[in-house]
Design an enzyme around this catalytic site. Sequence first.
Site, PDB file in Angstrom:
ATOM      1  N   ARG B  17       0.839  -1.201   0.000  1.00  0.00           N
ATOM      2  CA  ARG B  17       0.000   0.000   0.000  1.00  0.00           C
ATOM      3  C   ARG B  17       0.876   1.254   0.000  1.00  0.00           C
ATOM      4  O   ARG B  17       0.959   1.983  -0.979  1.00  0.00           O
ATOM      5  CB  ARG B  17      -0.927  -0.005   1.238  1.00  0.00           C
ATOM      6  CG  ARG B  17      -2.062   1.006   1.177  1.00  0.00           C
ATOM      7  CD  ARG B  17      -1.705   2.443   1.492  1.00  0.00           C
ATOM      8  NE  ARG B  17      -1.130   2.607   2.839  1.00  0.00           N
ATOM      9  CZ  ARG B  17      -0.603   3.735   3.254  1.00  0.00           C
ATOM     10  NH1 ARG B  17      -0.566   4.809   2.476  1.00  0.00           N
ATOM     11  NH2 ARG B  17      -0.078   3.815   4.478  1.00  0.00           N
ATOM     12  N   ASP B  18       1.599   1.482   1.078  1.00  0.00           N
ATOM     13  CA  ASP B  18       2.341   2.729   1.247  1.00  0.00           C
ATOM     14  C   ASP B  18       3.424   2.864   0.190  1.00  0.00           C
ATOM     15  O   ASP B  18       3.664   3.953  -0.355  1.00  0.00           O
ATOM     16  CB  ASP B  18       2.954   2.749   2.656  1.00  0.00           C
ATOM     17  CG  ASP B  18       3.301   4.146   3.138  1.00  0.00           C
ATOM     18  OD1 ASP B  18       3.233   5.100   2.345  1.00  0.00           O
ATOM     19  OD2 ASP B  18       3.659   4.291   4.318  1.00  0.00           O
ATOM     20  N   HIS B 211       4.877   3.606  13.192  1.00  0.00           N
ATOM     21  CA  HIS B 211       5.089   3.682  11.744  1.00  0.00           C
ATOM     22  C   HIS B 211       6.179   4.722  11.518  1.00  0.00           C
ATOM     23  O   HIS B 211       5.917   5.925  11.570  1.00  0.00           O
ATOM     24  CB  HIS B 211       3.772   4.078  11.058  1.00  0.00           C
ATOM     25  CG  HIS B 211       3.877   4.243   9.573  1.00  0.00           C
ATOM     26  ND1 HIS B 211       3.380   3.317   8.687  1.00  0.00           N
ATOM     27  CD2 HIS B 211       4.425   5.218   8.813  1.00  0.00           C
ATOM     28  CE1 HIS B 211       3.608   3.719   7.445  1.00  0.00           C
ATOM     29  NE2 HIS B 211       4.253   4.881   7.498  1.00  0.00           N
ATOM     30  N   HIS B 213       9.627   6.443   9.553  1.00  0.00           N
ATOM     31  CA  HIS B 213      10.291   6.660   8.265  1.00  0.00           C
ATOM     32  C   HIS B 213      11.786   6.832   8.492  1.00  0.00           C
ATOM     33  O   HIS B 213      12.228   7.132   9.606  1.00  0.00           O
ATOM     34  CB  HIS B 213       9.698   7.889   7.568  1.00  0.00           C
ATOM     35  CG  HIS B 213       8.394   7.604   6.889  1.00  0.00           C
ATOM     36  ND1 HIS B 213       7.951   8.269   5.777  1.00  0.00           N
ATOM     37  CD2 HIS B 213       7.434   6.686   7.165  1.00  0.00           C
ATOM     38  CE1 HIS B 213       6.776   7.791   5.392  1.00  0.00           C
ATOM     39  NE2 HIS B 213       6.430   6.836   6.227  1.00  0.00           N
ATOM     40  N   CYS B 244       4.876   9.731   1.707  1.00  0.00           N
ATOM     41  CA  CYS B 244       3.552  10.345   1.666  1.00  0.00           C
ATOM     42  C   CYS B 244       3.528  11.364   0.556  1.00  0.00           C
ATOM     43  O   CYS B 244       4.258  12.352   0.619  1.00  0.00           O
ATOM     44  CB  CYS B 244       3.213  10.990   3.004  1.00  0.00           C
ATOM     45  SG  CYS B 244       1.607  11.827   2.957  1.00  0.00           S
ATOM     46  N   ASN B 253       9.948   4.839   3.973  1.00  0.00           N
ATOM     47  CA  ASN B 253       9.560   3.995   5.093  1.00  0.00           C
ATOM     48  C   ASN B 253      10.773   3.234   5.617  1.00  0.00           C
ATOM     49  O   ASN B 253      11.735   2.978   4.895  1.00  0.00           O
ATOM     50  CB  ASN B 253       8.538   2.954   4.615  1.00  0.00           C
ATOM     51  CG  ASN B 253       7.142   3.511   4.542  1.00  0.00           C
ATOM     52  OD1 ASN B 253       6.596   3.940   5.549  1.00  0.00           O
ATOM     53  ND2 ASN B 253       6.555   3.513   3.360  1.00  0.00           N
TER      54      ASN B 253
END
Lengths: 314, 314
Positions: B17-18, B211, B213, B244, B253
């Site tokens: 997804r990300d 989460h 980065h 993002c 990430n």
Amino acid sequence: MSSPSRFDVLISEVGPRDGLQSISTTMSTAHKCAWIDGLVASGVQEIEVGSFVSPKLLPQMADAAQIVTHAIQHSGVTVMALVPNIKGAEAAMRAGVHKITLPVSASPAHSMANVRKTHQQMVEEVRAIAQLRDDLAPQVHIEAGISTAFGCTLQGLVPEDDVIALSVACVAAGANESGLSDTTGMANPAQVKRLFTRLRSELGDHAGAAHMHNTRGLGLANCLAAYEAGVRTFDASQAGLGGCPYAPGASGNVVTEDLVFMFEAMGIRTGIDIERLLAARNALAAGLPGEALYGMLPPAGLPKGFVPHPYSTH
Amino acid sequence: MSSPSRFDVLISEVGPRDGLQSISTTMSTAHKCAWIDGLVASGVQEIEVGSFVSPKLLPQMADAAQIVTHAIQHSGVTVMALVPNIKGAEAAMRAGVHKITLPVSASPAHSMANVRKTHQQMVEEVRAIAQLRDDLAPQVHIEAGISTAFGCTLQGLVPEDDVIALSVACVAAGANESGLSDTTGMANPAQVKRLFTRLRSELGDHAGAAHMHNTRGLGLANCLAAYEAGVRTFDASQAGLGGCPYAPGASGNVVTEDLVFMFEAMGIRTGIDIERLLAARNALAAGLPGEALYGMLPPAGLPKGFVPHPYSTH
């Protein structure tokens, strides 16, 4: 000398030695001096400026004495050099260094490959160097840096008892301090915390710096673990230059820019002005055109709203 | 569902997804499925497989329902999807996801840029989604992921009180858990430890994932700090894909390979077989020819003498 006085941690910049000796290009003496000047201007308080080894072995380090002569003109900066043996130690002391660091490998296989000596022979070398120091330059500080302390690309696992015993023997032989190096980029935070906690419990104030590599991305996490174990001196290399030419595949010192950013962001004072540190990176780049420079902070920049500590450097 | 049962920590893979929504190339449905199969084969227990958003906005995610249909065939794997609103939540639940994650931005500026909603409107969205879930698919788990929790590229500093208050409000509105995201790569370990300690003290078992980065190189150090604060679920993205698209400059990430290696090297069991995880990276590469893949462990390889936990996966 290695315990920070005015600030919370001491960043010991090893790029001019560890970085430059690991790449094939030789930086000019003038560019080395300009880079060191830039590091000092940013507030760096300890710099490993060169290595006193045979110029046949490491031509990049042939001007080590000239670099020391230049660097010691800066007041308030500890000028270090690496020496592999007593011959190098004498040359370094005669050149005027404040501190020498002698790599002592915890892995017998790495020790033979690196300096062709056993553990016992290296401890005797420390003893001889300390005696020479007492006669020749009693103010000089001696660090035994235990290399491959967290694993070895030749031997694999290195018993923790061996690492601690070797550190203790080096200090007993006259070294002022003994630090631990992850020469091969094999350390993990649990191991770092465990070994430095034990080292500090054995050696107290004679326990020295954490020298971490970022080979597998764990460099900063390992520095954080060392900090939590009470370590306050950290080796790092601007732009992540360096590694160990005798430990295959072991590249990548912790990046000074990223390490200073981590500590400063946490409110742990390094005494280093980040903007000026980034300017010193430009001096490095000017002296090594085309060389790959590493680090995550430099391309990303400081975060919006980040307020660095106000350091008035020099 | 987000607290690891059989192992010490849960690695929640967000790459499909990300990662995929942050790059311009669209991976084919077949390649996405093959990559997910590879991740599952390595032992990954939770995967964020897609985003239920308008295909006009993110064409890379247009096949999200098909991917869910495929992924839920694997037993023992929690299949997650990101939803920006109740419309996406309904689509995700109808597709059969086990868990939905709703990004709720702690920075009002980022919230407006990302989903054009205020904090209060987002909390009301959580409440509406929780009510829909109770009616439609009561077994579905809802996570509110507090984005820009550690700073914002638009607004700069984000008050910690705002972050905690928003997390608490989301759980009060019906979210099963609330995690914290360093969307912009601005977090430092001291801040991570402080905020997660506070979150866990406020929310107990409703406190969710970290989460992180790696924008400024601190990703793993921040995960280590979160672990020390009691966090046991960590988002990561294979090969470090992602960021993002609405927070300029905020890429990167935490790399799953490096994070799993850190934990496993520390003796913290992830349930993931590293060799098979590296094989899944090949499946990713096959689906994205020419795309830059990140990570330090993959090129360096496992250290000599490293003995991974023996996991019998599937």
